[in-house]
Design a protein around this motif. Structure first.
Motif, PDB file in Angstrom:
ATOM      1  N   LYS A   1       0.030  -5.747   0.398  1.00 15.07           N
ATOM      2  CA  LYS A   1      -1.430  -5.867   0.415  1.00 15.07           C
ATOM      3  C   LYS A   1      -1.910  -6.067   1.851  1.00 15.07           C
ATOM      4  O   LYS A   1      -1.349  -6.845   2.611  1.00 15.07           O
ATOM      5  CB  LYS A   1      -1.865  -7.043  -0.462  1.00 15.07           C
ATOM      6  N   TYR A   2      -2.999  -5.344   2.205  1.00 14.90           N
ATOM      7  CA  TYR A   2      -3.582  -5.426   3.539  1.00 14.90           C
ATOM      8  C   TYR A   2      -5.076  -5.701   3.440  1.00 14.90           C
ATOM      9  O   TYR A   2      -5.767  -5.132   2.582  1.00 14.90           O
ATOM     10  CB  TYR A   2      -3.379  -4.114   4.303  1.00 14.90           C
TER      11      TYR A   2
ATOM     12  N   ILE B   1      -9.781  -4.670   0.943  1.00 19.56           N
ATOM     13  CA  ILE B   1      -8.390  -4.890   0.574  1.00 19.56           C
ATOM     14  C   ILE B   1      -7.742  -3.562   0.158  1.00 19.56           C
ATOM     15  O   ILE B   1      -8.278  -2.843  -0.687  1.00 19.56           O
ATOM     16  CB  ILE B   1      -8.279  -5.907  -0.580  1.00 19.56           C
ATOM     17  N   TYR B   2      -6.594  -3.268   0.746  1.00 19.93           N
ATOM     18  CA  TYR B   2      -5.826  -2.068   0.424  1.00 19.93           C
ATOM     19  C   TYR B   2      -4.440  -2.496  -0.045  1.00 19.93           C
ATOM     20  O   TYR B   2      -3.814  -3.371   0.567  1.00 19.93           O
ATOM     21  CB  TYR B   2      -5.712  -1.151   1.639  1.00 19.93           C
TER      22      TYR B   2
ATOM     23  N   SER C   1      -2.167 -11.019   1.863  1.00 23.07           N
ATOM     24  CA  SER C   1      -2.546  -9.804   2.580  1.00 23.07           C
ATOM     25  C   SER C   1      -2.302  -9.950   4.071  1.00 23.07           C
ATOM     26  O   SER C   1      -2.475 -11.019   4.656  1.00 23.07           O
ATOM     27  CB  SER C   1      -4.027  -9.490   2.322  1.00 23.07           C
ATOM     28  N   VAL C   2      -1.891  -8.849   4.684  1.00 21.33           N
ATOM     29  CA  VAL C   2      -1.714  -8.766   6.133  1.00 21.33           C
ATOM     30  C   VAL C   2      -3.008  -8.214   6.717  1.00 21.33           C
ATOM     31  O   VAL C   2      -3.563  -7.237   6.220  1.00 21.33           O
ATOM     32  CB  VAL C   2      -0.532  -7.843   6.491  1.00 21.33           C
ATOM     33  N   LYS C   3      -3.503  -8.832   7.791  1.00 20.89           N
ATOM     34  CA  LYS C   3      -4.767  -8.404   8.379  1.00 20.89           C
ATOM     35  C   LYS C   3      -4.539  -7.286   9.396  1.00 20.89           C
ATOM     36  O   LYS C   3      -3.654  -7.371  10.235  1.00 20.89           O
ATOM     37  CB  LYS C   3      -5.461  -9.593   9.050  1.00 20.89           C
TER      38      LYS C   3
END
Length: 324
Positions: A131-132, A110-111, A42-44
């Motif tokens: 994913k973010y 989480i998106y 995931s990217v923050k």
């Protein structure tokens, strides 16, 4: 002679079988891995609380300027699929970006975006999953903490209490136009032995200066320099000037010194950062937002105005303020 001649041959066959066995396992693992679903890291993303978010893209950097045939976008968040028409706080743009209008604590999580497209008309449909991890954050609740010492009346004298109240009133009036608040944290009277001067009474003051919300102050700040840090810096300068003026006035005084007066050189100041409950700072976990108070992730909490999210294995929500 025959036994010695056969020995190396047998060892050679064993090595061949072992090598073949390793190759077989490697082939099986390669075959299995081809069917495994790889979950992307995931990217923050950090969104200020109660503010509009930046556009969270549903394409990679490589695809951002590429031509996509018949792209379709689908977003899933912590509470399931996001439908832009039904959601007032989260919209999906025509290019698939996710935008939050008024980000709340409960939206952190989480998106995942699912993208389907064709690179060209002739090629088959390609699928991409992004994913973010989206976090709410707040500006630190920072303030200045000052300490100062005054020559005082006897420690049981009511004049000390009266002077303390008057000092806080003067400082509060001094900062009125900056929407800053003075809070007395501690006031103590002590007997201090001085070199070649015997004992004297001294008042030890500790007080803080913090910025108020500009709309809540007695005189709302309408200047273009209304940021809390700028107002606090101005407040610090005014307070330092106030104490320096006391030294100058006493230096020009011809008669005997008053019973209560500021002791030159005792004003000290420290800058203190604090996060609101449920938020904390973590440079290792959030290197792209090192000075932000980021909402505590599940598994952590912050019960008071410290700067760290503490570990709590029973905490399952974002922004926990207790550990049950």
């Amino acid at each position: 002679m025959e036994a010695s001649a056969l020995g190396p041959a047998r060892r050679g066959r064993r090595r061949t079988r072992a090598a073949g066995s390793l190759l077989s396992w490697a082939a099986i693992l390669l075959f299995i891995s081809a069917f495994l679903v790889r979950v992307p890291s995931s990217v923050k993303v950090y969104v200020m609380l109660h503010q509009k978010s930046p556009h969270v893209l549903c394409v990679t950097q490589r695809l951002r300027n590429a031509e996509l045939i018949d792209p379709s976008f689908q977003w899933h968040g912590p509470k399931g699929k996001i439908v832009s028409v039904e959601n007032r706080t989260a919209q999906i743009t025509s290019t698939g970006s996710l935008v939050f209008q008024n980000f709340e604590e409960s939206m952190s999580g989480i998106y995942t975006c699912f993208l389907e497209y064709k690179p060209t008309v002739e090629e088959i449909v390609k699928r991409l999953q992004l994913k973010y991890a989206i976090y709410a954050y707040r500006e630190p609740h920072y303030y200045y903490q000052f300490t100062a010492r005054y020559h005082a009346a006897p420690c049981n004298s009511i004049y000390n209490i009266s002077f303390q109240k008057k000092l806080i009133q003067i400082l509060s009036k001094l900062l009125l136009d900056l929407s800053c608040e003075i809070s007395l944290l501690k006031s103590e009277c002590h007997h201090v032995k001085m070199q070649r001067a015997g004992l004297q009474n001294e008042l030890f003051f500790t007080f803080s200066v913090s910025s108020l919300d500009t709309e809540k102050g007695p005189k709302p700040c309408t200047d273009h320099n209304c940021e809390p840090s700028k107002r606090l810096f101005k407040a610090k300068n005014l307070i330092e000037r106030f104490f320096n003026q006391q030294v100058e006035i006493l230096g020009r005084r011809a008669e005997q010194l008053p019973e209560i007066y500021y002791i030159e050189g005792t004003l000290q100041m420290v800058w203190i950062n604090r996060c609101f409950p449920g938020y904390g700072m973590n440079v290792q976990k959030h290197p792209k937002c090192p000075e932000c108070c980021v909402i505590c992730s599940p598994g952590s909490y912050n019960p008071r105005d410290g700067i760290h999210c503490l570990q709590c294995n029973s905490s399952l929500v974002y922004g926990a303020k207790t550990c049950l």
